[in-house]
Design an enzyme around this catalytic site. Structure first.
Site, PDB file in Angstrom:
ATOM      1  N   ASP A   1       0.799  -1.041   0.110  1.00  0.00           N
ATOM      2  CA  ASP A   1       0.256   0.209  -0.063  1.00  0.00           C
ATOM      3  C   ASP A   1       0.777   1.151   0.058  1.00  0.00           C
ATOM      4  OD1 ASP A   1      -2.020  -1.736   0.248  1.00  0.00           O
ATOM      5  OD2 ASP A   1      -2.253  -1.550   2.499  1.00  0.00           O
TER       6      ASP A   1
ATOM      7  N   HIS B   1      -5.360 -10.339  -4.572  1.00  0.00           N
ATOM      8  CA  HIS B   1      -4.240 -10.719  -4.086  1.00  0.00           C
ATOM      9  C   HIS B   1      -3.050 -10.906  -4.990  1.00  0.00           C
ATOM     10  CE1 HIS B   1      -6.757 -10.919  -0.777  1.00  0.00           C
ATOM     11  NE2 HIS B   1      -5.835 -10.813   0.177  1.00  0.00           N
TER      12      HIS B   1
HETATM   13  O1  F6P Z   1      -2.599  -4.037   3.213  1.00  0.00           O
HETATM   14  C1  F6P Z   1      -2.260  -4.852   2.379  1.00  0.00           C
HETATM   15  C2  F6P Z   1      -3.588  -5.099   1.780  1.00  0.00           C
HETATM   16  O2  F6P Z   1      -3.358  -6.038   0.588  1.00  0.00           O
HETATM   17  C3  F6P Z   1      -4.613  -4.028   1.345  1.00  0.00           C
HETATM   18  O3  F6P Z   1      -4.116  -3.443   0.238  1.00  0.00           O
HETATM   19  C4  F6P Z   1      -5.949  -4.916   1.303  1.00  0.00           C
HETATM   20  O4  F6P Z   1      -6.999  -4.035   1.592  1.00  0.00           O
HETATM   21  C5  F6P Z   1      -5.620  -5.766   2.237  1.00  0.00           C
HETATM   22  O5  F6P Z   1      -4.185  -5.726   2.852  1.00  0.00           O
HETATM   23  C6  F6P Z   1      -6.424  -7.068   2.069  1.00  0.00           C
HETATM   24  O6  F6P Z   1      -6.412  -7.803   3.272  1.00  0.00           O
HETATM   25  P1  F6P Z   1      -6.708  -9.447   3.340  1.00  0.00           P
HETATM   26  O7  F6P Z   1      -5.387 -10.233   2.721  1.00  0.00           O
HETATM   27  O8  F6P Z   1      -6.863  -9.890   4.781  1.00  0.00           O
HETATM   28  O9  F6P Z   1      -7.661  -9.735   2.483  1.00  0.00           O
END
Ligand code: F6P
Length: 353
Positions: free
Chosen positions: A133, A277
């Protein structure tokens, strides 16, 4: 010298490069014993660790993920395994029993906030700033960000050719939480027509107008939207709430909201891609490998100086240390006077405002 190391919060590319650099540098220069805690703070709470020697961190520089595993809910100050009780005394005991001189903690804003609290409990901590981020205060760049921008830029390039072939409006949703860094940099790198970021609330009428105008000439439109973007007088799109997480809100879905709104206003066909992801996985870019190695090697130097309670950071391409306190519980969003915003606007990119 005995040093612990852990990776906390969500993963990103470059974590292994930091683990390798910290471990190799401390072994080469200090013959240190390095202990890797498994699954972030969960390993510290449950006393799960393994010794890292030179060989165990060889060959991992370009590997995505983290060889130690991570956890984005394990918070010793509010531990889900004990009815959200504060178990930091357990963590302190495990740390002392292992006779550690200090702990290198690799993580984002949530991890740095926990680290600051543990530092005040008497655990010697040095933080290393990770996250796709790029939203950590006090550092110009977090490692993992460049890789995510690369993935998002590749997506923009690919959407451009298919969007152009079909005269469509293509919407790409990136991650980034409450900051628009990934969307903004990928838009500049990929030449997107519209970029929507949390820092600038968008007006759907303006977005529709840009699409309509482009349909007359270029015929296709590329919109990049950060997951945290919101309409003026509207709210961010929350995918789910995870109560026992340090950051309970999981964003996502804004691209489909925009698609629905645009369908009421324009004639072009619209398609949505949510990158998700993919931005976090896989091999780090050369830039991230170098940055992660610089951070790890510098963190080891800071360990040797016993300068605890700090995070290593990049400021004007110089490695520096900053107090954990100055990073904890803060978010670095894109400043409205950012040169990146000015640059994007100067080449005709609309922010939908
Ligand atoms: O902080 C990194 C991040 O990938 C963000 O960009 C995203 O909103 C969040 O984590 C997603 O989290 P999770 O892996 O818990 O779905």
């Amino acid at each position: 010298m005995r040093i612990g190391i852990l990776t906390g919060g969500g993963d990103c590319s470059g974590l292994n490069a930091v683990i390798r650099a910290v471990t190799k540098h401390l072994i080469i220069s200090e013959r240190a014993e390095v202990f890797g805690f498994e699954n972030g703070f969960l390993g510290l709470i449950e006393n799960r660790y393994r010794k890292l020697d030179y060989l165990s961190v060889s060959g991992i520089l370009a590997q995505g993920g983290t060889i130690l595993g991570t956890h984005n809910k394990a918070n010793p100050l509010k531990y889900f395994g004990a009815d959200n009780a504060d178990v930091s005394d357990v963590v302190l005991k495990n740390y002392n029993d292992l006779k550690l001189d200090g702990l290198v903690v690799i993580g984002g804003d949530g991890t740095m906030s926990i680290s600051f609290a543990l530092q005040q409990k008497g655990i010697n901590i040095i933080g290393v700033p990770k996250t796709i981020d790029n939203d950590l205060m006090q550092t110009d760049r977090t490692f993992g960000f460049d890789t995510a921008v690369g993935v998002a830029t590749d997506a923009v390039d690919r959407l451009q050719t298919t969007g152009q072939s079909h005269d469509r409006v293509m919407i790409l949703e990136t991650m980034g939480r409450y900051a628009g860094w990934i969307a903004l940099e990928a838009s500049i790198a990929g030449g997107a027509d519209i970029v929507l970021i949390p820092e600038i609330p968008y007006d759907i009428e303006v977005v529709a107008e840009v699409c309509r105008n482009r349909a007359k000439k270029q015929r296709f439109t590329i919109i990049v939207v950060a997951e945290g973007a919101a309409p003026k007088d509207g709210k961010m799109t929350v995918r789910e709430t995870i109560d026992d997480s340090p950051d309970p809100l999981r964003l996502g879905g804004v691209a489909n909201v925009i698609r629905y709104e645009l369908e009421q206003r324009i004639d072009s066909e619209i398609r949505v891609t949510v990158l998700g992801h993919i931005q976090r996985g896989g091999t780090p870019t050369p830039f991230d490998r170098i940055l992660a190695t610089r951070y790890g090697s510098f963190a080891a130097d800071v360990v040797k100086k016993k300068e605890w309670g700090v995070m290593v950071a990049l400021q004007n391409n110089e490695l520096v240390t900053v107090p954990l306190e100055s990073v904890a519980n803060k978010t670095k969003t894109v400043p409205l006077d950012s040169d990146l915003i000015r640059t994007a606007k100067s080449v005709g990119t609309s922010f939908g405002s």
